[in-house]
Design an enzyme around this catalytic site. Structure first.
Site, PDB file in Angstrom:
ATOM      1  N   GLU A 128      38.069  41.101  37.899  1.00  0.00           N
ATOM      2  CA  GLU A 128      37.693  39.929  37.116  1.00  0.00           C
ATOM      3  C   GLU A 128      36.256  40.128  36.664  1.00  0.00           C
ATOM      4  O   GLU A 128      35.505  40.880  37.278  1.00  0.00           O
ATOM      5  CB  GLU A 128      37.814  38.653  37.966  1.00  0.00           C
ATOM      6  CG  GLU A 128      39.275  38.306  38.203  1.00  0.00           C
ATOM      7  CD  GLU A 128      39.529  36.908  38.741  1.00  0.00           C
ATOM      8  OE1 GLU A 128      38.813  36.486  39.652  1.00  0.00           O
ATOM      9  OE2 GLU A 128      40.474  36.262  38.239  1.00  0.00           O
ATOM     10  N   ASN A 140      38.944  27.579  48.245  1.00  0.00           N
ATOM     11  CA  ASN A 140      37.560  27.739  48.727  1.00  0.00           C
ATOM     12  C   ASN A 140      36.487  27.554  47.653  1.00  0.00           C
ATOM     13  O   ASN A 140      35.432  26.997  47.899  1.00  0.00           O
ATOM     14  CB  ASN A 140      37.397  29.073  49.459  1.00  0.00           C
ATOM     15  CG  ASN A 140      37.720  30.256  48.594  1.00  0.00           C
ATOM     16  OD1 ASN A 140      38.424  30.154  47.588  1.00  0.00           O
ATOM     17  ND2 ASN A 140      37.211  31.414  48.967  1.00  0.00           N
ATOM     18  N   GLU A 169      43.398  39.126  43.319  1.00  0.00           N
ATOM     19  CA  GLU A 169      42.091  39.074  44.007  1.00  0.00           C
ATOM     20  C   GLU A 169      42.359  38.488  45.387  1.00  0.00           C
ATOM     21  O   GLU A 169      42.589  37.295  45.521  1.00  0.00           O
ATOM     22  CB  GLU A 169      41.107  38.202  43.217  1.00  0.00           C
ATOM     23  CG  GLU A 169      40.821  38.684  41.808  1.00  0.00           C
ATOM     24  CD  GLU A 169      40.117  40.023  41.759  1.00  0.00           C
ATOM     25  OE1 GLU A 169      39.594  40.483  42.793  1.00  0.00           O
ATOM     26  OE2 GLU A 169      40.096  40.640  40.678  1.00  0.00           O
ATOM     27  N   CYS A 178      35.844  35.038  49.950  1.00  0.00           N
ATOM     28  CA  CYS A 178      36.475  36.349  50.090  1.00  0.00           C
ATOM     29  C   CYS A 178      35.431  37.412  50.389  1.00  0.00           C
ATOM     30  O   CYS A 178      35.633  38.270  51.238  1.00  0.00           O
ATOM     31  CB  CYS A 178      37.245  36.684  48.824  1.00  0.00           C
ATOM     32  SG  CYS A 178      36.250  36.498  47.335  1.00  0.00           S
TER      33      CYS A 178
END
Ligand code: NAD
Length: 456
Positions: free
Chosen positions: A431, A127, A223, A257
């Protein structure tokens, strides 16, 4: 060497080909990475990462064109993604990794050192191919590791180019991009010389990756997916906020996300919200991302297109109403108009699952406590937001959302220095920021007794 065809979701044409890495070649790449990392200590890496950041910025247009052709997003967004990748590299180059003095007293001296782990396996989704890759490569390399990264087979082309730029700035073997399907990702994660696995993708695959890493007792950074709730309070004005709420739900066609994937609105203003969001949706220009003026491109993959069409059709069968969109667009591209669904209940799959596409379910609530409870009743916990004319009223409510990042009057607002991660089934670890850099290190404590500490 075999190659994989990469398709342009805007018209089904072949956007390019990527070389497929077989297991034998993967083994060579990992062994080379294993030999390379100790020879280039963390403190010498700053200049290399800065040079790579400069090269990525200089090639942002070319990288953007690759992203648009393989993933579909409008070119301006794709170029912005390339600049975001450069920002991750620059930011991490500037981070310090100094030892932390724990004790310097009569007992002696002790310090905590952040050691590199060795070879890091990175596996990424389609994505935001370049931004997600850079968010892993930059801290992993800055911390002193070597990285072998496998992008999604749906969108590997720009990531291969990013890997070439980094490889040119670094000693041989320190950063390699390998292309292939999930089996290659699994072979990479389970290779005995790999010391850490950093994965971004769906929760289902993340679960498999965590299992693979568990066998080798390797730390994992996961993630994963999200099903973020946005809650608008009764003082939030739909006329003023609908445009922002719309784009915080539909950016990249809902394929991120962190975006609003369920919108909770007060019963007293539900009609106003649905109408304002539908007007936004109807005004959006959907088309080929390479065409100037396009605001939303095609859905990125055939499977995702089919999934979103299925979720919307099921919701409509179960009593939801499409205030905008509601059925697939014309082919041959994978187009689907932005869809606003009213009369949705929490148990419909379009609200209960991560839909990851251009459809927003609008759900009605009666009390704030009820909205918060329903927002938190999810196995995901990535992001969330509360919207109000009074930020002081929204602030404590945002704090009650069970998620990694909670926004007031915003959503999906990131920065390289802002740690980002998920709670519950949305992930493990963070992150970005110094905390994100530390994920790619192992803590080592070094100590000696007081009588053996040289006087300063
Ligand atoms: P995916 O899980 O299908 O694939 C991700 C990557 O894993 C791909 O490179 C794939 O080839 C690889 N893979 C597949 N099976 C594997 C296996 N068994 N072992 C190792 N690797 C394997 O995800 P996707 O469809 O590419 O991406 C969409 C998902 O990613 C969504 O759920 C989205 O929420 C999530 N995502 C999360 C974040 C975040 O930061 N939390 C960011 C972007 C996307």
């Amino acid at each position: 060497m075999s190659v994989l065809d990469v398709y342009n979701p805007a018209d089904g044409s072949v956007a390019g080909q990527a070389p497929v890495c077989d297991e034998a070649r993967l083994g060579e790449v990992i062994e080379q990475a294993h030999r390379a990392w100790p020879g280039f200590p963390p403190e010498e890496r700053r200049e290399a990462l800065l040079a790579a950041a400069k090269a990525v910025s200089a090639q942002a247009r070319a990288l953007g064109e690759l992203i648009t052709r393989e993933q579909g997003k409008p070119l301006a967004m794709a170029v912005a993604e390339a600049f975001a990748a450069a920002a991750f590299l620059r930011y991490n180059a500037g981070l310090a990794l100094e030892p932390e003095v724990l004790r310097e007293d009569r007992r002696g001296y002790a310090e905590l050192v952040r050691r590199p782990l060795g070879v890091v396996a990175a596996v990424t989704p389609w994505n935001f191919p370049v931004a997600v890759a850079a968010a892993k490569l930059a801290p992993a390399l800055r911390a002193g590791n070597a990285v072998v990264l496998k992008p999604s087979p749906y969108a590997p082309l720009a990531t291969v180019r990013l890997g070439e730029i980094l490889a040119a700035a670094l000693p041989p073997g320190l950063c390699t991009v390998v292309c292939g399907d999930g089996a290659l990702g699994s072979a990479l994660a389970t290779h005995p010389l790999v010391r850490q696995v950093s994965f971004t993708g769906s929760t289902a695959t993340g679960r498999a990756v965590a299992g693979q890493a568990a066998d080798g007792i390797k730390p994992v950074l996961l993630e994963l997916g999200g099903n973020d709730a946005g809650i608008v309070l009764d003082d939030a004005d739909p006329a003023a906020l609908a445009e922002q709420v719309f784009w915080d739900s539909f950016a990249n066609n809902g394929q991120a996300c962190v975006l609003i994937k369920r919108l909770y609105v007060p019963r007293s203003r539900a009609g106003e919200w649905v109408e304002a969001l539908a007007a936004q949706a109807d005004s959006v220009v959907v088309g080929d991302g390479m065409v100037r003026g396009t605001q939303l491109g095609p859905v990125s993959t055939p499977a995702q297109h089919e999934r979103i069409a299925g979720l919307v059709a099921a919701a409509l069968r179960e009593g939801a109403k499409a205030a905008a969109g509601g059925k697939p667009g014309e082919g041959p591209g994978l187009f689907y108009p932005p869809t606003i669904l009213a009369d949705v209940t929490d148990d419909m799959a379009v609200a209960a699952e991560e839909q990851f596409g251009p459809a927003l379910p609008v759900l009605v609530y009666d009390t704030e406590d009820e909205a918060l409870a329903r927002a938190n009743e999810s196995s995901f916990g990535l992001g969330g937001s509360v919207w109000s004319a009074d930020p002081e009223r929204a602030w404590p409510l945002a704090g009650r959302l069970e998620c990694g990042t909670a926004w007031v009057n915003a959503h999906a607002d990131f920065a390289p220095d802002q740690p980002f991660g998920g709670l519950k089934c949305s992930g493990i670890g963070v992150e970005n920021g110094t905390a994100g850099l530390h994920e790619y290190t192992a803590a080592q404590v070094r100590c000696r007794p007081a009588d053996q500490v040289s006087p300063l």
